[in-house]
Design a protein around this motif. Structure first.
Motif, PDB file in Angstrom:
ATOM      1  N   SER A  22       0.830  -1.196   0.000  1.00 35.57           N
ATOM      2  CA  SER A  22       0.000   0.000   0.000  1.00 35.57           C
ATOM      3  C   SER A  22       0.870   1.253   0.000  1.00 35.57           C
ATOM      4  O   SER A  22       0.598   2.199  -0.735  1.00 35.57           O
ATOM      5  N   ILE A  23       1.906   1.262   0.807  1.00 33.95           N
ATOM      6  CA  ILE A  23       2.805   2.412   0.861  1.00 33.95           C
ATOM      7  C   ILE A  23       3.510   2.587  -0.475  1.00 33.95           C
ATOM      8  O   ILE A  23       3.653   3.707  -0.976  1.00 33.95           O
ATOM      9  N   GLU A  24       3.954   1.475  -1.070  1.00 33.82           N
ATOM     10  CA  GLU A  24       4.625   1.568  -2.371  1.00 33.82           C
ATOM     11  C   GLU A  24       3.686   2.109  -3.444  1.00 33.82           C
ATOM     12  O   GLU A  24       4.104   2.912  -4.281  1.00 33.82           O
ATOM     13  N   GLN A  25       2.439   1.691  -3.415  1.00 33.87           N
ATOM     14  CA  GLN A  25       1.478   2.203  -4.397  1.00 33.87           C
ATOM     15  C   GLN A  25       1.245   3.690  -4.209  1.00 33.87           C
ATOM     16  O   GLN A  25       1.171   4.446  -5.191  1.00 33.87           O
ATOM     17  N   LYS A  26       1.160   4.133  -2.979  1.00 35.30           N
ATOM     18  CA  LYS A  26       0.960   5.559  -2.720  1.00 35.30           C
ATOM     19  C   LYS A  26       2.172   6.366  -3.170  1.00 35.30           C
ATOM     20  O   LYS A  26       2.031   7.442  -3.765  1.00 35.30           O
ATOM     21  N   LEU A  27       3.373   5.848  -2.896  1.00 37.71           N
ATOM     22  CA  LEU A  27       4.577   6.558  -3.329  1.00 37.71           C
ATOM     23  C   LEU A  27       4.670   6.604  -4.847  1.00 37.71           C
ATOM     24  O   LEU A  27       5.081   7.630  -5.420  1.00 37.71           O
ATOM     25  N   ASP A  28       4.306   5.538  -5.512  1.00 44.03           N
ATOM     26  CA  ASP A  28       4.301   5.543  -6.976  1.00 44.03           C
ATOM     27  C   ASP A  28       3.342   6.596  -7.510  1.00 44.03           C
ATOM     28  O   ASP A  28       3.647   7.300  -8.477  1.00 44.03           O
ATOM     29  N   LEU A  87       4.144  14.154  -9.323  1.00 40.54           N
ATOM     30  CA  LEU A  87       5.267  15.094  -9.367  1.00 40.54           C
ATOM     31  C   LEU A  87       5.862  15.184 -10.746  1.00 40.54           C
ATOM     32  O   LEU A  87       6.225  16.275 -11.231  1.00 40.54           O
ATOM     33  N   GLU A  88       6.011  14.035 -11.422  1.00 33.89           N
ATOM     34  CA  GLU A  88       6.550  14.056 -12.773  1.00 33.89           C
ATOM     35  C   GLU A  88       5.611  14.791 -13.725  1.00 33.89           C
ATOM     36  O   GLU A  88       6.049  15.505 -14.615  1.00 33.89           O
ATOM     37  N   LYS A  89       4.326  14.607 -13.511  1.00 39.04           N
ATOM     38  CA  LYS A  89       3.339  15.302 -14.360  1.00 39.04           C
ATOM     39  C   LYS A  89       3.426  16.814 -14.148  1.00 39.04           C
ATOM     40  O   LYS A  89       3.374  17.578 -15.111  1.00 39.04           O
ATOM     41  N   ASN A  90       3.597  17.243 -12.898  1.00 40.97           N
ATOM     42  CA  ASN A  90       3.718  18.678 -12.605  1.00 40.97           C
ATOM     43  C   ASN A  90       4.998  19.248 -13.188  1.00 40.97           C
ATOM     44  O   ASN A  90       5.026  20.411 -13.645  1.00 40.97           O
ATOM     45  N   ASN A  91       6.082  18.484 -13.175  1.00 43.95           N
ATOM     46  CA  ASN A  91       7.361  18.978 -13.725  1.00 43.95           C
ATOM     47  C   ASN A  91       7.296  19.113 -15.239  1.00 43.95           C
ATOM     48  O   ASN A  91       7.942  19.989 -15.807  1.00 43.95           O
ATOM     49  N   LYS A  92       6.528  18.272 -15.912  1.00 43.98           N
ATOM     50  CA  LYS A  92       6.414  18.353 -17.377  1.00 43.98           C
ATOM     51  C   LYS A  92       5.567  19.547 -17.793  1.00 43.98           C
ATOM     52  O   LYS A  92       5.771  20.120 -18.854  1.00 43.98           O
ATOM     53  N   ILE A 105       2.410   9.348  -5.970  1.00 45.02           N
ATOM     54  CA  ILE A 105       2.994  10.674  -5.702  1.00 45.02           C
ATOM     55  C   ILE A 105       4.067  10.989  -6.728  1.00 45.02           C
ATOM     56  O   ILE A 105       4.137  12.112  -7.249  1.00 45.02           O
ATOM     57  N   ILE A 106       4.910  10.013  -7.063  1.00 48.77           N
ATOM     58  CA  ILE A 106       5.965  10.232  -8.055  1.00 48.77           C
ATOM     59  C   ILE A 106       5.357  10.559  -9.405  1.00 48.77           C
ATOM     60  O   ILE A 106       5.836  11.474 -10.110  1.00 48.77           O
ATOM     61  N   GLU A 107       4.312   9.847  -9.788  1.00 50.37           N
ATOM     62  CA  GLU A 107       3.646  10.135 -11.064  1.00 50.37           C
ATOM     63  C   GLU A 107       3.107  11.560 -11.092  1.00 50.37           C
ATOM     64  O   GLU A 107       3.259  12.277 -12.096  1.00 50.37           O
TER      65      GLU A 107
END
Length: 58
Positions: A40-46, A52-57, A48-50
């Motif tokens: 569950s934690i790994e899914q949430k972190l994934d 963040l990457e979307k915001n950076n693009k 969040i990373i997605e």
């Protein structure tokens, strides 16, 4: 050995087996629940990373 002593020993033996079974079951359930939390934690972190990457693009 009279019947009362035999009955007491039998009940106490069953009680001890029940205690060991309860501890074993408790530990087994704790060990089984840990990987679920990790996933569950790994899914949430994934997620969040997605985001963040979307915001950076953008």
């Amino acid at each position: 050995m009279n019947m009362g002593d035999l009955l007491f020993q039998l009940i106490f033996f069953i009680f001890l087996i029940g205690m060991f079974a309860a501890v074993f079951y408790f530990v087994r359930t704790l060990m089984a629940k840990q990987p679920d939390k990790q996933d569950s934690i790994e899914q949430k972190l994934d997620r969040i990373i997605e985001l963040l990457e979307k915001n950076n693009k953008d």
